[in-house]
Design an enzyme around this catalytic site. Sequence first.
Site, short mmCIF file in Angstrom:
data_model
loop_
_atom_site.label_atom_id
_atom_site.label_comp_id
_atom_site.label_asym_id
_atom_site.label_seq_id
_atom_site.Cartn_x
_atom_site.Cartn_y
_atom_site.Cartn_z
NE ARG A 282 -3.05 -0.30 3.05
CZ ARG A 282 -4.24 -0.87 2.76
NH1 ARG A 282 -5.14 -0.21 2.10
NH2 ARG A 282 -4.51 -2.09 3.17
CE1 TYR A 322 -10.62 -5.09 3.75
CE2 TYR A 322 -9.93 -3.57 2.04
CZ TYR A 322 -9.91 -4.83 2.59
OH TYR A 322 -9.19 -5.82 1.98
CB CYS A 349 -29.27 -3.32 -7.96
SG CYS A 349 -30.80 -3.36 -7.07
CD GLU A 350 -24.82 -6.16 -3.92
OE1 GLU A 350 -24.16 -6.09 -2.86
OE2 GLU A 350 -24.66 -7.02 -4.77
C1 LIG Z 1 -0.92 -8.01 2.10
C2 LIG Z 1 0.41 -8.41 2.57
C3 LIG Z 1 1.49 -7.51 2.53
C4 LIG Z 1 1.34 -6.07 2.08
O1 LIG Z 1 0.62 -5.30 2.98
P1 LIG Z 1 0.53 -3.72 2.80
O2 LIG Z 1 -0.34 -3.30 3.89
O3 LIG Z 1 -0.06 -3.47 1.45
O4 LIG Z 1 1.91 -3.17 2.91
C5 LIG Z 1 2.73 -7.96 2.91
N1 LIG Z 1 2.92 -9.25 3.33
C6 LIG Z 1 1.90 -10.12 3.40
C7 LIG Z 1 2.17 -11.50 3.88
C8 LIG Z 1 0.63 -9.73 3.03
O5 LIG Z 1 -0.38 -10.61 3.12
#
Ligand SMILES: *Cc1c(COP(=O)(O)O)cnc(C)c1O
Length: 423
Positions: A282, A322, A349-350
């Site tokens: 992210r 979320y 439609c939700e």
């Molecule tokens: C989803 C995930 C990440 C990445 O998470 P971010 O919050 O996007 O940084 C890293 N390692 C594992 C094992 C994950 O499942």
Amino acid sequence: MNHFEYKDDELYCEGVSLAKIAEECGTPAYVYSHATFTRHFQVFDEALASVPHLICFSVKANSNIAILNLLGSLGCGADIVSGGELVRALRAGIAADKIVFSGVGKTAEEMRSALEAGILSFNVESVAELELLNTVAGEVGKMAPVSLRINPDVDAKTHPYISTGLQKNKFGIPWTRAEESYQRAAEMAHIEVKGVDCHIGSQLVDTKPFVAASEKLAILVDSLFEQGIPITHLDVGGGLGIRYSEPGEDEPPSPASYGEALLGPLTCLRKHNIKLLCEPGRVIAGNAGVLLTKVLYCKESEVKKFAITDAAFNDLMRPSLYDAYHPIRPVAKHADREMIVSDVVGPICESGDFFARDRDLVEVRAGELLSIGSAGAYGFSMSSNYNSRPRACEILVKGSDYHVIRKRETVEQMLENESIPEL
Ligand SMILES: *Cc1c(COP(=O)(O)O)cnc(C)c1O
């Protein structure tokens, strides 16, 4: 910092106006900034510069091969969670020895492909998985490089769906069983113990849980060395959050302070000459992309105003899944318009099909474009064909050029694998 900014009241991605992209490529469209991806990677990389490290981008956050190729060219590796992501990462030019494989449910087939490719490490999440991996590696005639994903039992204080480091979660090997599991791994004929792995959750906006996890991992690493199980890397996972809301609110730690918090307790890295691995998704991708959409209709009920867009929750699930906040901006600014309070919703439609509820927005009109921000991570990669809606196109902007890195799906492509049997 990102490169989605107004120039003369028109929203641009780097040097290309979003209106131009909408006109030439249609909507809904995901638009990514090359410069923002680059900058986010570099800032994160600098935050860890004081120790030998490898950043493995979490492919599930944004799995387009052009994005993976861009990150790969900067020196980034990949954290994958499926055989499909393995193919993507390799096709994007990321070397197998920079790929780690996470996930609680790897199949024997996925293990085989990853062994044959020669990946850096399997992040193993249970003793049962370890046993299967040992068998598969024996069949393939290779040693399987392994880290055990340890669940440190710390509360990431994030959304329950993306919190993964608590005892009650399905992830990893419980902290209390870590040492015995390493002993088991060390005895297996086709397993080569390489590291310790951990990932406590996603969208963390505080460094404390990272510090707590690091402290526990440091204890484990020391004790593994004492028991004659030397490891060569420590993988701290991903999880650093980003700002989805407006500036000033809900500020997540910068990569620099994340780096400091994390590295503080990890003196074991230098002591044992261990490489640090991490798996951010992210924080690299989230604010490097937007979802560009057109307002189809505006409507008003007794109590509410609605802007109905051509994007829907099949394109961007985060708000409904979320209850996530995404900033929404008009692509063209109109100084003379009033502020209104409106919902921004898709055509499905939700009632869960929304991007914003009771949002303060400048009045928008049918036919106008909106940019839904912070959509570069878990946006396209979570999209679906629900309601038989073909998936959006993806565009990568670099300077004053843009490139279609995924064409808009067609209805024919969507139906390709279906058939009516002769009964
Ligand atoms: C989803 C995930 C990440 C990445 O998470 P971010 O919050 O996007 O940084 C890293 N390692 C594992 C094992 C994950 O499942």
